[in-house]
Design a protein around this motif. Structure first.
Motif, mmCIF file in Angstrom:
data_model
loop_
_atom_site.group_PDB
_atom_site.id
_atom_site.type_symbol
_atom_site.label_atom_id
_atom_site.label_comp_id
_atom_site.label_asym_id
_atom_site.label_seq_id
_atom_site.Cartn_x
_atom_site.Cartn_y
_atom_site.Cartn_z
ATOM 1 N N TRP A 154 0.850 -1.188 0.000
ATOM 2 C CA TRP A 154 0.000 0.000 0.000
ATOM 3 C C TRP A 154 0.886 1.238 0.000
ATOM 4 O O TRP A 154 1.782 1.368 0.830
ATOM 5 C CB TRP A 154 -0.928 0.007 1.209
ATOM 6 N N ARG A 204 -6.806 2.654 -2.498
ATOM 7 C CA ARG A 204 -6.681 1.248 -2.121
ATOM 8 C C ARG A 204 -7.775 0.482 -2.844
ATOM 9 O O ARG A 204 -8.831 0.196 -2.270
ATOM 10 C CB ARG A 204 -6.777 1.056 -0.609
ATOM 11 N N PHE A 218 -0.460 -6.189 2.867
ATOM 12 C CA PHE A 218 -0.868 -6.204 1.461
ATOM 13 C C PHE A 218 -1.125 -7.631 0.993
ATOM 14 O O PHE A 218 -2.110 -7.893 0.273
ATOM 15 C CB PHE A 218 0.207 -5.552 0.592
ATOM 16 N N ASP A 263 -4.522 -8.602 2.454
ATOM 17 C CA ASP A 263 -5.637 -7.819 1.922
ATOM 18 C C ASP A 263 -5.999 -8.215 0.497
ATOM 19 O O ASP A 263 -7.155 -8.061 0.073
ATOM 20 C CB ASP A 263 -5.306 -6.324 1.957
ATOM 21 N N ASN A 264 -5.020 -8.697 -0.258
ATOM 22 C CA ASN A 264 -5.240 -8.956 -1.676
ATOM 23 C C ASN A 264 -5.109 -10.428 -2.066
ATOM 24 O O ASN A 264 -5.004 -10.758 -3.251
ATOM 25 C CB ASN A 264 -4.279 -8.106 -2.504
#
Length: 262
Positions: free
Chosen positions: A150, A159, A192, A195-196
């Motif tokens: 990020w 984001r 990250f 989150d992804n």
């Protein structure tokens, strides 16, 4: 007696600080294997959870313009086996020291690769074009790296959702793969990655984990490189520098290089 006890405690603390505090922290920690192995330290050493990076035999650095002038011959003699060098960021920023570092590291015979800091306000195709315009397609270079984390930039606070992140990053890495002939390495951070859902990507990873071993912070995730501190000390580099290890033996490292430096 209490005064004497306090005096003895002060002397004990001073002695521990002078010897670097070992692997638990407290000062400059010199790596195990000194004299025959890497001669690195850390300005903020600490205890490790799940395994220690100093147990790995193959170490390297990653750098950007903030490292200033670098004595690459000294860096190589200190035990650095590879270097990742920042080249570009987004679609309009290039590291002013990239080409100098690139050429000097090559002259010092240190395997090196270039990395790009990915922004989420420009398309993957646009960023790939920007990277290609600054990084030579050179026989013997390590694979390019896409840095996925990020961004703290005020100019690009976006984001986007995971599907958009992965789609644009895939465009970027596919273009680089076609141009350089090597699949890019994915650098990422713990937040990250989670989150992804990067665990779903069948790619080669370079993982950041500065408190615990990747087997703890990225359970089950295979990786080739581990960035274990941002406060490393390396002869030939002024101030702090990021330190990394290759996840394998010296023999496996030579095999890894031979597969990629053709």
């Amino acid at each position: 007696m209490r005064l004497l006890g306090r005096l003895l405690m002060i002397l004990l603390v001073a002695a521990l600080a002078a010897c670097g505090g070992g692997r638990q922290g407290g000062g400059r920690a010199v790596m195990a294997g000194q004299g025959t192995g890497p001669q690195f330290g850390d300005s903020r050493p600490h205890a490790w959870i799940g395994g220690h990076p100093y147990d790995h035999p193959v170490h390297g650095i990653d750098i950007s313009r903030y490292q200033g002038n670098i004595d690459w011959s000294t860096v190589r003699r200190s035990g650095v086996s590879f270097a990742f060098i920042k080249a570009t960021e987004g679609g309009d920023h290039a590291d002013p020291n990239f080409m100098t570092y690139w050429q000097q590291a090559g002259m010092a015979r240190i395997p090196r690769g270039a990395y790009h800091f990915f922004y989420f306000c420009r398309s993957g195709a646009e960023q790939a074009s920007w990277f290609i315009s600054h990084v030579p397609r050179e026989r013997g270079a390590m694979p390019p790296v896409i840095d996925l984390e990020w961004t703290p930039s005020k100019t690009c606070p976006r984001r986007p959702p995971a599907d958009e992140v992965l789609a644009q990053a895939k465009i970027f890495k596919d273009i680089l793969h076609q141009y350089y002939g090597q699949r890019p390495i994915i650098y990422t951070t713990v937040d990250f990655y989670r989150d992804n859902n990067l665990a779903s990507w069948p790619e080669e990873f370079w993982l950041r984990s500065v408190a615990g071993h990747p087997r703890i912070t990225y359970p089950g995730q295979p990786y080739s490189f581990w960035q274990y501190t941002g406060t490393g000390l390396v002869p030939g580099v002024q101030g702090n520098v990021d330190l990394n290890v290759f996840a394998g033996s010296p023999q496996q490292w030579r095999m890894w290089l031979n597969r990629r430096l053709q």
